[in-house]
Design a protein around this motif. Structure first.
Motif, PDB file in Angstrom:
ATOM      1  N   ASP A 124       0.861  -1.179   0.000  1.00  0.00           N
ATOM      2  CA  ASP A 124       0.000   0.000   0.000  1.00  0.00           C
ATOM      3  C   ASP A 124       0.903   1.237   0.000  1.00  0.00           C
ATOM      4  OD1 ASP A 124      -2.075  -1.736   0.187  1.00  0.00           O
ATOM      5  OD2 ASP A 124      -2.999  -0.856   1.965  1.00  0.00           O
ATOM      6  N   ILE A 160       1.096   5.665   0.159  1.00  0.00           N
ATOM      7  CA  ILE A 160       0.514   7.002   0.280  1.00  0.00           C
ATOM      8  C   ILE A 160       1.557   7.975  -0.256  1.00  0.00           C
ATOM      9  CG2 ILE A 160       1.185   7.088   2.735  1.00  0.00           C
ATOM     10  CD1 ILE A 160      -1.201   8.998   3.152  1.00  0.00           C
ATOM     11  N   SER A 173      -5.270  17.033   7.664  1.00  0.00           N
ATOM     12  CA  SER A 173      -5.462  16.004   8.703  1.00  0.00           C
ATOM     13  C   SER A 173      -6.526  14.971   8.329  1.00  0.00           C
ATOM     14  CB  SER A 173      -5.826  16.647  10.038  1.00  0.00           C
ATOM     15  OG  SER A 173      -6.962  17.473   9.867  1.00  0.00           O
ATOM     16  N   ILE A 204      -5.036  12.307   6.196  1.00  0.00           N
ATOM     17  CA  ILE A 204      -4.203  11.408   7.000  1.00  0.00           C
ATOM     18  C   ILE A 204      -5.094  10.423   7.755  1.00  0.00           C
ATOM     19  CG2 ILE A 204      -2.557  11.318   8.949  1.00  0.00           C
ATOM     20  CD1 ILE A 204      -1.558  14.136   7.787  1.00  0.00           C
ATOM     21  N   GLU A 205      -6.227  10.926   8.302  1.00  0.00           N
ATOM     22  CA  GLU A 205      -7.193  10.038   8.992  1.00  0.00           C
ATOM     23  C   GLU A 205      -7.725   8.975   8.030  1.00  0.00           C
ATOM     24  OE1 GLU A 205     -10.409  12.357  10.695  1.00  0.00           O
ATOM     25  OE2 GLU A 205      -8.918  13.676  11.645  1.00  0.00           O
ATOM     26  N   SER A 265      -6.347   7.834   5.270  1.00  0.00           N
ATOM     27  CA  SER A 265      -5.298   6.868   4.904  1.00  0.00           C
ATOM     28  C   SER A 265      -5.057   5.879   6.041  1.00  0.00           C
ATOM     29  CB  SER A 265      -4.001   7.573   4.510  1.00  0.00           C
ATOM     30  OG  SER A 265      -3.471   8.266   5.614  1.00  0.00           O
ATOM     31  N   ASN A 266      -5.116   6.371   7.292  1.00  0.00           N
ATOM     32  CA  ASN A 266      -4.919   5.468   8.441  1.00  0.00           C
ATOM     33  C   ASN A 266      -6.031   4.426   8.533  1.00  0.00           C
ATOM     34  OD1 ASN A 266      -2.618   6.799   9.185  1.00  0.00           O
ATOM     35  ND2 ASN A 266      -3.603   8.105  10.708  1.00  0.00           N
ATOM     36  N   SER A 267      -7.241   4.814   8.075  1.00  0.00           N
ATOM     37  CA  SER A 267      -8.366   3.877   8.213  1.00  0.00           C
ATOM     38  C   SER A 267      -8.442   2.854   7.082  1.00  0.00           C
ATOM     39  CB  SER A 267      -9.687   4.646   8.327  1.00  0.00           C
ATOM     40  OG  SER A 267      -9.960   5.311   7.109  1.00  0.00           O
ATOM     41  N   LYS A 305      -3.049  -0.386   4.721  1.00  0.00           N
ATOM     42  CA  LYS A 305      -2.381  -1.293   5.666  1.00  0.00           C
ATOM     43  C   LYS A 305      -0.871  -1.102   5.575  1.00  0.00           C
ATOM     44  CE  LYS A 305      -5.944  -4.870   5.193  1.00  0.00           C
ATOM     45  NZ  LYS A 305      -6.516  -4.546   3.880  1.00  0.00           N
ATOM     46  N   ASN A 306      -0.251  -0.690   6.678  1.00  0.00           N
ATOM     47  CA  ASN A 306       1.213  -0.461   6.737  1.00  0.00           C
ATOM     48  C   ASN A 306       1.737   0.197   5.453  1.00  0.00           C
ATOM     49  OD1 ASN A 306       1.098  -1.961   9.135  1.00  0.00           O
ATOM     50  ND2 ASN A 306       1.284  -3.862   7.978  1.00  0.00           N
ATOM     51  N   THR A 315       5.350   5.481   2.616  1.00  0.00           N
ATOM     52  CA  THR A 315       5.081   6.896   2.347  1.00  0.00           C
ATOM     53  C   THR A 315       6.123   7.466   1.388  1.00  0.00           C
ATOM     54  OG1 THR A 315       4.148   7.092   4.555  1.00  0.00           O
ATOM     55  CG2 THR A 315       4.690   9.140   3.446  1.00  0.00           C
TER      56      THR A 315
END
Length: 411
Positions: free
Chosen positions: A40, A42, A192, A195-196, A198-200, A203-204, A207
């Motif tokens: 994955d 970002i 922000s 970022i939220e 992408s965190n949800s 998976k790992n 960047t």
């Protein structure tokens, strides 16, 4: 790094070399190996960095082995979600160019045009689907789009999807895809909420950040004009008559502002066109083609409508309204001065926009030269204009005689 060192197969390399590309850009060099490793990703990257090829090439490579399913048996195995129609069309062009020596089928779906031809194409079976969120969910609701076989999901220009209010649609689309999939998220800026997001859903993730911190300063001659808000139209006209020549892209914050400026420039004999979200797809394409074909030399746009549009050899950019996000400034003026050419940017700053200049200069690491010699200077002591909403003159709860007379009573 050369493309041939990036583990891409011969049919894809052949298509790349026919386009005349040999060396990968930084975002391509960093992203392609990670996508091929099924990681994955970002990535913080702006338009013009070659990011479409950074995900298109490895996706074509990963799907290449299963490309020969009969046309009817083809399933959507890669889904690219894009915020605007123009960007979606451009991504499809890239996939078709790089995949011309494969048997992979690519199509694009977006709103603003008839849905029936899109249904027919999807029923024939496709491997790679590029879509805007609204039309994608619409076709999914009608059971035309099946996302059960998606292996790779790409969210392109995620920050723009957030600005356009698509973030909940994006979350819904992600949930409609299988749980086990590879997700690639690309965004020019990283607020922000992105970022939220992408965190949800990632998976790992690995960047990648290839946002040039001061790319704005190198090949673009920047100028800043302090001007009263009410005199921006006059200043624009003055500069077009005396200073700024060639192909010009003007940015305004609102659709209403775009229309107002277009009307004024037309009245003064300029060949001008505009694009914004309220225009139909065909009107937007028509405006863009006229600008590219030199039928008009001034194009006025909102940031949302212009994102991802590929316009070559722009002579100048005018920031009629200053952007409140500093990265957008870098993005706007990066439209000119490309590919070794020089360009110019002219930014109009009213009293209430002064604070934006500080954050922009902090980001680009340089002071924007101020042009003082113009007919409409802003008084240095000028205060930002404050608009007070006028309320009604009527007392609260007061009813007119007519209203009382027409009142239907239940007793």
């Amino acid at each position: 790094m050369q493309f041939k060192n990036l583990q891409l197969n011969k049919p894809i390399l052949r298509a790349i070399s026919e386009k005349g590309y040999q060396l990968a850009t930084p975002v391509q060099e960093q992203t392609i190996p990670l996508v091929l490793d099924k990681k994955d990703v970002i990535a913080s990257a702006q338009t013009g960095t070659g990011k479409t090829a950074a995900f298109a090439l490895p996706i074509l490579q990963l799907l290449f082995d299963k490309q020969d399913a009969g046309k009817k048996a083809k399933k959507i195995r890669a889904l690219i979600v894009s915020p605007t129609r123009e960007l979606a069309i451009q991504i499809e062009d890239n996939f078709k160019t790089y995949g011309k020596y494969t048997n992979l089928r690519t199509t694009v779906i977006y709103g603003g045009i008839s849905i029936e031809p899109q249904k027919d194409t999807l029923k024939k079976g496709v491997d790679i689907l590029i879509a805007t969120p609204g039309r994608l969910l619409d076709l999914h609701k009608q059971d035309i789009v099946n996302l059960d076989y998606v292996e790779i999901l790409v969210l392109d220009e995620a920050d723009l999807m957030l600005d356009m209010g698509f973030i909940n649609d994006v979350k819904k689309i992600e949930r409609l895809c299988p749980k086990e999939k590879q997700v690639l998220l690309f965004s020019a800026t990283m607020p922000s909420r992105i970022i939220e997001l992408s965190n949800s859903i990632l998976k790992n993730p690995e960047t990648i950040d290839v946002t040039p911190k001061s790319s704005a300063a190198e090949s673009v001659h920047q100028k800043l004009y302090y001007v009263p808000k009410t005199k921006k139209m006059e200043l624009c006209l003055h500069l077009l008559r005396n200073t700024i020549k060639g192909d010009i892209l003007i940015f305004r914050r609102t659709k209403f502002g775009v229309d107002k400026l277009e009307k004024m420039l037309r009245k003064n004999g300029y060949k001008v066109n505009s694009i914004h979200g309220d225009k139909t797809q065909s009107a937007r394409e028509d405006a863009l083609n006229k600008f590219k074909n030199k039928q008009v030399n001034i194009l006025i746009a909102t940031d949302v409508a212009s994102r991802g549009i590929d316009i070559q050899n722009l002579d100048a950019v005018i920031n009629f309204d200053m952007p409140n996000v500093p990265e957008i400034y870098v993005h706007r003026i990066g439209r000119t001065g490309r590919a070794g050419l020089t360009g110019s940017s002219h930014s109009f700053c009213a009293a209430d926009e002064r604070t934006y200049i500080q954050t922009i200069e902090k980001l680009i690491g340089t002071t924007i030269p101020v042009e003082k010699e113009h007919p409409y200077p802003l008084d240095p002591k000028a205060k930002p204009e404050v608009y007070i909403k006028k309320g009604s003159n009527h007392k609260k709860g007061r009813k007119s005689a007519a209203s009382k007379k027409n009142k239907k009573r239940w007793y």
